[in-house]
Design a protein around this motif. Structure first.
Motif, PDB file in Angstrom:
ATOM      1  N   TYR A 266     -16.946  22.611  -0.239  1.00 46.27           N
ATOM      2  CA  TYR A 266     -16.489  22.029  -1.506  1.00 46.27           C
ATOM      3  C   TYR A 266     -16.155  20.555  -1.308  1.00 46.27           C
ATOM      4  N   ASN A 267     -16.392  19.788  -2.352  1.00 48.15           N
ATOM      5  CA  ASN A 267     -16.005  18.378  -2.327  1.00 48.15           C
ATOM      6  C   ASN A 267     -14.604  18.237  -2.919  1.00 48.15           C
ATOM      7  N   VAL A 268     -13.736  17.570  -2.159  1.00 49.53           N
ATOM      8  CA  VAL A 268     -12.385  17.266  -2.638  1.00 49.53           C
ATOM      9  C   VAL A 268     -12.331  15.763  -2.908  1.00 49.53           C
ATOM     10  N   SER A 273      -9.357  19.809  -6.744  1.00 46.25           N
ATOM     11  CA  SER A 273      -8.278  18.851  -6.478  1.00 46.25           C
ATOM     12  C   SER A 273      -7.127  19.586  -5.796  1.00 46.25           C
ATOM     13  N   ILE A 274      -6.472  18.895  -4.855  1.00 42.34           N
ATOM     14  CA  ILE A 274      -5.394  19.527  -4.079  1.00 42.34           C
ATOM     15  C   ILE A 274      -4.144  18.642  -4.101  1.00 42.34           C
ATOM     16  N   THR A 287      -8.410  13.301   5.563  1.00 42.41           N
ATOM     17  CA  THR A 287      -9.463  12.764   4.687  1.00 42.41           C
ATOM     18  C   THR A 287      -9.957  13.871   3.764  1.00 42.41           C
ATOM     19  N   PRO A 288      -9.879  13.643   2.441  1.00 34.60           N
ATOM     20  CA  PRO A 288      -9.205  12.518   1.771  1.00 34.60           C
ATOM     21  C   PRO A 288      -7.678  12.640   1.878  1.00 34.60           C
ATOM     22  N   ASP A 332      -6.069  10.427  -2.824  1.00 33.29           N
ATOM     23  CA  ASP A 332      -7.504  10.658  -3.020  1.00 33.29           C
ATOM     24  C   ASP A 332      -7.921  12.118  -3.159  1.00 33.29           C
ATOM     25  N   SER A 333      -6.976  13.062  -3.042  1.00 35.37           N
ATOM     26  CA  SER A 333      -7.342  14.469  -3.097  1.00 35.37           C
ATOM     27  C   SER A 333      -7.352  15.037  -4.515  1.00 35.37           C
TER      28      SER A 333
END
Length: 338
Positions: A266-268, A273-274, A287-288, A332-333
């Motif tokens: 998965y792209n974060v 979003s986290i 990162t992120p 950035d997350s």
């Protein structure tokens, strides 16, 4: 080598123990010549005063006891830093202990502090203590006129000063932020068990869902114990629904969730979003970088220590409860607001 005592020094000079005590404490009641001889002999024999005996005599230890439930949580590290800063500025030392979320370990620690070793106590309750709602050891300390300040994990059944984080609002604002940036199916990974802080954050989460007319789904809540396999639980969660956002209720958990999500491809933050709780060092350098809820741990530590020292000096004042608001540090997350 045998430790030299006041009695030994008194015998050497054929004077009373009281005379030696006055000499080593530089009293003007002793002649300068005898005082100097005793002080030089004491230094030569590496005499060290018995601090505990002096404390009992003076009825003051200039020491504060601190009990935290979990030192792996960076929030408590920050609190300890704030406590020590204020304590040192006011001439106090601290003895810090960890309960490891155990009520029995907490009780044994409190028994030790109840034996005249400290002037006051700062404590965040163990999870087991909150579950059992038994506070006999703390009640004994309060009944023995040892000032107590509860912080973060507190109870209404004890009358003392308290410092609390607005965890309900924190859970509410965090969930609302994820909804506002377009996240659906927001999950919560809760390593705080059934502690008061975890319960309040979940209540805030549910309040935000209700406000946006989103049905609460209990399958989106992972209650994580130290024995659980996070990888496996996350696999179940990610296979259950298309998760848009995840809230980790402490920093280490949020970092682990981030790594698991990335490892699954998965792209974060574009896919998920986290957000985590407690703004420590880890969250800045993964990162992120992780969006975090700052609980202002250092400030809470400073506030609890200030309350306690004021209570030690002014025992008759009314009890206070201070509430500290959290801040959301967007990194950035999480997706950007549209």
């Amino acid at each position: 080598m045998k430790k030299v005592t006041l009695k030994d020094i008194a015998g050497h000079f054929n004077v009373s123990i009281s005379t030696v005590s006055k000499a080593v404490n530089d009293s003007h009641e002793i002649s300068s010549q005898l005082k100097l001889k005793i002080q030089e002999y004491a230094k030569e024999k590496h005499y060290k005063p018995n601090r505990l005996a002096l404390n009992l005599l003076n009825r003051s230890t200039n020491t504060i006891g601190v009990v935290v439930p979990n030192i792996l949580n960076y929030f408590f590290v920050q609190v300890l830093y704030g406590i020590e800063k204020v304590a040192n500025e006011n001439g106090y030392n601290i003895i810090s202990c960890i309960s490891d979320e155990s009520s029995s370990k907490e009780s044994k620690t409190l028994e030790f502090f109840d034996s005249g070793t400290v002037d006051g106590l700062i404590i965040s309750l163990a999870e087991e203590t909150q579950n059992d709602n038994k506070h006999e050891a703390l009640k004994d300390i309060i009944n023995n006129d040892i000032p107590v300040v509860l912080f973060d994990r507190v109870t209404d059944s004890l009358e003392c000063d308290k410092v609390v984080v607005d965890d309900f609002e924190a859970g509410y604002k965090t969930t609302k932020h994820l909804i506002n940036i377009g996240c659906s199916n927001i999950a919560v990974v809760n390593p705080t068990g059934s502690s008061s802080v975890g319960k309040l954050r979940l209540l805030g989460y549910k309040k935000a869902l209700e406000e946006f007319e989103i049905l609460f789904d209990p399958k989106l809540i992972i209650n994580l114990s130290p024995k659980d396999d996070l990888d496996m639980l996350m696999s179940f969660l990610l296979n259950y629904k298309a998760i848009g956002g995840i809230i980790g209720l402490d920093e280490i958990t949020a970092v682990k969730v981030l790594e698991v999500v990335k490892a699954r491809g998965y792209n974060v933050p574009n896919d998920i979003s986290i957000i985590g709780f407690t703004n420590g060092q880890l969250s800045k350098y993964v990162t992120p970088s992780l969006t975090m809820v700052s609980q202002h741990g250092k400030y809470i530590g400073e506030l609890t220590a200030t309350l306690l020292i004021n209570r030690i000096k002014n025992p008759g004042q009314p009890y206070e409860t201070k509430t500290v608001k959290t801040s959301l540090l967007v990194r950035d997350s999480t997706k950007k607001l549209q």
